[in-house]
Design a protein around this motif. Structure first.
Motif, mmCIF file in Angstrom:
data_model
loop_
_atom_site.group_PDB
_atom_site.id
_atom_site.type_symbol
_atom_site.label_atom_id
_atom_site.label_comp_id
_atom_site.label_asym_id
_atom_site.label_seq_id
_atom_site.Cartn_x
_atom_site.Cartn_y
_atom_site.Cartn_z
ATOM 1 N N SER A 294 42.029 45.377 39.692
ATOM 2 C CA SER A 294 42.878 44.189 39.798
ATOM 3 C C SER A 294 42.750 43.282 38.588
ATOM 4 O O SER A 294 41.651 43.026 38.094
ATOM 5 N N ALA A 295 43.906 42.773 38.114
ATOM 6 C CA ALA A 295 43.900 41.710 37.113
ATOM 7 C C ALA A 295 43.439 40.422 37.785
ATOM 8 O O ALA A 295 43.546 40.264 39.006
ATOM 9 N N ASP A 296 42.909 39.500 36.988
ATOM 10 C CA ASP A 296 42.593 38.181 37.536
ATOM 11 C C ASP A 296 43.852 37.603 38.167
ATOM 12 O O ASP A 296 44.948 37.681 37.610
ATOM 13 N N PHE B 10 45.366 38.618 40.872
ATOM 14 C CA PHE B 10 46.105 39.522 41.752
ATOM 15 C C PHE B 10 45.425 39.544 43.120
ATOM 16 O O PHE B 10 44.246 39.918 43.218
ATOM 17 N N ARG C 86 36.226 41.354 41.702
ATOM 18 C CA ARG C 86 37.076 40.531 40.852
ATOM 19 C C ARG C 86 38.016 39.668 41.693
ATOM 20 O O ARG C 86 38.274 38.516 41.355
ATOM 21 N N ALA C 87 38.532 40.220 42.758
ATOM 22 C CA ALA C 87 39.520 39.498 43.556
ATOM 23 C C ALA C 87 39.574 40.103 44.938
ATOM 24 O O ALA C 87 39.286 41.289 45.124
#
Lengths: 156, 156, 156
Positions: free
Chosen positions: B99-101, B103, C135-136
């Protein structure tokens, strides 16, 4: 006498301060299934390295860390069961790698842990595996690992 | 004859070089419980996409990747059991999304995998699920998935 | 009548649009083992906080979130089993913490969840644990948790 449901209803919403946690165990068991706690890459209480793999920590160090994590899982099992002889089979290994952006060799890190299980258990060390790239792990450990094992006699 | 404990005591601290890992299995089993290895989003040996979801990889592609990961889990089960008929129930699905930051739709990615299990298994495909946002996954796969299944006959 | 194998062969490669997922369950069960779905830190449908721990979300808030996640796991169990009395033991707790770079106190966040299990279950609340820095997480929850429990009577 109160029930678990009543105690849940009465539990504080907020957390108590940090401190000793006697309710943490090295593994949990149900029937012949045994799940270890996640273990970081510490030896004699000191982490082999800290940081994310792919920048601060190189691949070779990460692979040594993975082996140390599995050693710590097995030491925890031995401490409770007396030895590894009651282990019938390794079922699943999960390797968590604190990863820099762009690092995609989590499976190569995990291979080093897989090898140790084969060295120790031979055929009964064959296992399913998941390797993952995390952002961060407790205490800054570059690697964390956990095992699911089956044992000959229920370990509850 | 040496014991597992002796082999652990004698095991090298350092990791051996990469290479084939015969001790890696597509799933591990204990009793009627079966845990697959984590599967990346490869079809015929090629990843459907690479990178993190939310920047390089869009949601629709990520959802297709999630379905492919579950297909690979089921193919691994079929390769060993001969078919999916011995599967009594899907117990748990875990979907890992690189995941991108920022998301936060990991559950929407996972929904696509949940749907496939329903299409394939009907009512016995109902399952618990955890969806997570990782930093990176092996080989740069945008998604990885693993299954816990129960089978009619022990698969050890 | 088609088999699961035939349905897998015929399943679309692409994902269907989002929507209700009746095949998602609060937990999956096999024998006396019970695995909950991952639960985010929502109370009455609203997240206690959003963002990553170590920058937007402070440690105290994260620890309250961890307790809320475990409450939601236990509420899900109660909703199906009627109460927590059939729970024989907590086997394993996993705590996923959406983490800023450099945040390494995932285990301190998890301690708050461990405490709640001890408050609710006493000795049968002792458990193995893994704490991880993601991360998320779905919906931007700072924490997600899942439980493996054993129950006195099979819950299938």
């Amino acid at each position: 006498v109160t029930t678990a449901d009543e105690r849940l209803a009465n539990a504080e919403l907020s957390a108590a301060p940090p401190g000793a946690r006697p309710s943490l165990r090295p593994f949990g068991a149900v029937g012949s299934l045994l799940i270890t706690s996640g273990q970081v890459a510490a030896r004699d209480g000191v982490l082999l390295a800290t940081g994310t793999v792919g920048d601060l920590v190189d691949l070779a160090t990460a692979r040594d860390c993975a082996r140390q994590c599995v050693r710590n899982c097995l030491d925890a099992v031995r401490a409770v069961l007396g030895s590894l002889e009651p282990v019938a089979a390794v079922v699943r290994l999960t390797v968590y790698v604190a990863s820099a952006d762009g690092f995609h060799d989590q499976h190569v890190v995990a291979d080093a842990a897989t090898d140790l299980l084969h060295e120790v258990f031979g055929d009964r060390g064959a296992h399913a595996r998941t390797a993952l790239g995390l952002r961060a792990l407790p205490l800054g450990s570059p690697v964390e690992a956990e095992l699911v094992l089956s044992v000959r006699e229920p370990a509850n």
